[in-house]
Each structure stands twice: as structure tokens, then as C-alpha cells.
Enzyme design. Structure first.
Site, short mmCIF file in Angstrom:
data_model
loop_
_atom_site.label_atom_id
_atom_site.label_comp_id
_atom_site.label_asym_id
_atom_site.label_seq_id
_atom_site.Cartn_x
_atom_site.Cartn_y
_atom_site.Cartn_z
CG ASN A 136 9.56 37.10 119.97
OD1 ASN A 136 10.57 36.62 120.48
ND2 ASN A 136 8.77 37.95 120.59
CG HIS A 138 12.50 36.69 123.28
ND1 HIS A 138 11.16 36.39 123.34
CD2 HIS A 138 13.11 35.76 124.06
CE1 HIS A 138 10.99 35.34 124.11
NE2 HIS A 138 12.15 34.93 124.56
CD GLU A 143 9.69 39.66 124.05
OE1 GLU A 143 9.74 39.24 122.86
OE2 GLU A 143 9.40 38.92 125.00
C1 F6R Z 1 15.87 33.09 129.53
C2 F6R Z 1 15.63 34.04 128.50
C3 F6R Z 1 14.81 33.78 127.28
C4 F6R Z 1 14.82 32.36 126.77
C5 F6R Z 1 13.95 32.22 125.54
C6 F6R Z 1 13.88 30.79 125.05
O1 F6R Z 1 16.68 33.63 130.57
O2 F6R Z 1 16.09 35.09 128.68
O3 F6R Z 1 15.26 34.65 126.27
O4 F6R Z 1 16.12 31.96 126.49
O5 F6R Z 1 12.65 32.66 125.82
O6 F6R Z 1 13.19 30.04 125.99
P1 F6R Z 1 13.06 28.46 125.88
O7 F6R Z 1 14.43 27.90 126.10
O8 F6R Z 1 12.13 28.09 127.00
O9 F6R Z 1 12.54 28.15 124.52
#
Ligand code: F6R
Length: 241
Positions: A136, A138, A143
Site C-alpha cells: 500500500n 508504506h 502506513e
Molecule cells: C521492514 C519494513 C516494511 C517492509 C515492507 C515491504 O522493516 O519496514 O516497510 O519494507 O513491508 O515488505 P516486503 O519486503 O516483505 O515486501
């Protein structure tokens, strides 16, 4: 913003690891901002491999992670501290005393967050911040919201995140409901930002975040205003551009 296309996840990981290695070679005592999640795992694996070959030395590096679940101990295998130890720190010559993750066991959120901001400020900020991109938009645990959050703060996890995490815990009650995250201001103050992104499911959000309007509804969109951002994505993640 530089966008670098890799043919697949392995090449994306090698390119990102190259950029991080270059940072460490150019400034051995640099401050690296690090992320958890599935995307950077290949990058960390590559850094470990190059460390073992003698090509990169972490002995003077300091790391500052983006986020941590409130209430989880470093020994909890779902904590981000545990993730960083097992995916990187335990395998390279970094001094663990120079690796920082928000203190999940500090129950006083204001204290946990202001302590973390003081740590970051004490180092004079971050030289290179590695980020993954949420579905989304973030970054960290920032968020979609009405405004961009500034410093480190405590966030309430959405019910969908809590439900999604439930499979990793013995019961729903054990799933953390809150997390501490570095804020957008701190991320934007990093001298360089490196975003890693892979997979077709991220194609839409990559386009929205980096080519759509800058809005707190898509937190990563603020990176368009940063002067030194590199996005390394595989073909699938960049397929909508
Ligand atoms: C991790 C973090 C999150 C991830 C995001 C993507 O420390 O802060 O913002 O970077 O959720 O996650 P993945 O890489 O699992 O798709």
C-alpha cells in the site's frame, strides 16, 4: 530519482548489495539504515557472501533499523532484532553494540521513540537508508495517513496486519498490536535512499509511489522529493512503468 532495472530477484539483490558495499568501502564508518521484510533478504545474503570472500568489512559500520514490534523481546523469533541477527549481523564482522533497532521491550512509547531519535541524531543522521516498499506504499511502518509522520513514533497495526501475522504466533493474543517506526522526516533526512522492490504484485504501487502525486495516502511518494534516491527493481516490479 534513479530507477535501475534488474532482470530478476537475484540480480536486484546483487545490485543493491553492490550499492551498499560501495557505501561501506567509501566510508567504512558509515551509518546504514536497514530494513526487514522479504525483499532485502537476498541483498543481505549477498553481503554475507562478499564479507566471507573478504570484499567488504563491517567492523566500523553502525546500523539503524527502521522499525520493531512493541512488546517483542530480541529473542522472539518474530522480532525485527531477531531477523537482523539471523539474516545479517550473526554472519558478518559487525560490532552488535553498533547495531540499533527500536527497543520493543520499552513499554513507554514516548520514551522508546525519543530515545531512538536521540540515537539517530547522535550519529548525525543516516548515510544510506535501505527501504522495502509495502503493497500500500508504506515505508517502515508508516502506513497511509492524513499527514506524513515526522520522527520515530508508535503505530497501531491495522487489523489486517494483525490477522496476517497471526500465523506466526501461538494465538491471536500474542500478535503485537503496535510497533515503533522511524518517521518519514528521519527517512527523508538520510543522505541517500536505496529502495529494493520485486515481484509483479508491487508493479502498481511502484508506479503510484514514484510517478503519482506526492501524498501521505502513499507514504513512499514523498521519496520523489528526496535528492538522492535509487530504486532497484526486478522486471516484474517495474513492469507498469
Ligand atoms: C521492514 C519494513 C516494511 C517492509 C515492507 C515491504 O522493516 O519496514 O516497510 O519494507 O513491508 O515488505 P516486503 O519486503 O516483505 O515486501
Amino acid at each position: 530519482m534513479k530507477i535501475i532495472k534488474a532482470k530478476d530477484y537475484a540480480q536486484m539483490s546483487r545490485m543493491a548489495a553492490n550499492i551498499i558495499s560501495a557505501q561501506v568501502i567509501l566510508k567504512p564508518d558509515c551509518i546504514l539504515g536497514l530494513a526487514t521484510g522479504s525483499t532485502p533478504i537476498g541483498t543481505y545474503d549477498q553481503l554475507i557472501e562478499w564479507y566471507k570472500k573478504g570484499d567488504v568489512d563491517f567492523s566500523q559500520v553502525t546500523t539503524i533499523n527502521l522499525d520493531e514490534y512493541k512488546g517483542l523481546s530480541p529473542e522472539n523469533d518474530q522480532s525485527y532484532r531477531y531477523f537482523m541477527n539471523t539474516h545479517l549481523f550473526d554472519h558478518v564482522n559487525i560490532d552488535k553494540a553498533k547495531t540499533f533497532v527500536p527497543n520493543g521491550l520499552e513499554g513507554d512509547s514516548e520514551k522508546a521513540c525519543s530515545d531512538y531519535d536521540k540515537i539517530i541524531a547522535g550519529f548525525g543522521g543516516i548515510d544510506l537508508q535501505l527501504l522495502g516498499l509495502g503493497n500500500n506504499g508504506h515505508i517502515g511502518f508508516n502506513e497511509p495517513d492524513e499527514a506524513f509522520a515526522k520522527g520515530t513514533h508508535c503505530v497501531s497495526l491495522t487489523q489486517s496486519t494483525i490477522d496476517a501475522n497471526a500465523r506466526f504466533f501461538a494465538s491471536l493474543d500474542d500478535v503485537p498490536k503496535e510497533a515503533y517506526t522511524m518517521g518519514i522526516r528521519t527517512i527523508m533526512q538520510a543522505k541517500k535512499v536505496l529502495v529494493v522492490v520485486n515481484g509483479r504484485q508491487k508493479a502498481g504501487i511502484v508506479k503510484e509511489a514514484f510517478f503519482g502525486p506526492v501524498t501521505p495516502r502513499v507514504p513512499a511518494s514523498i521519496l520523489q522529493l528526496h535528492s538522492d534516491v535509487t530504486v532497484v527493481g526486478d522486471e516484474e516490479a517495474l513492469s507498469a512503468l
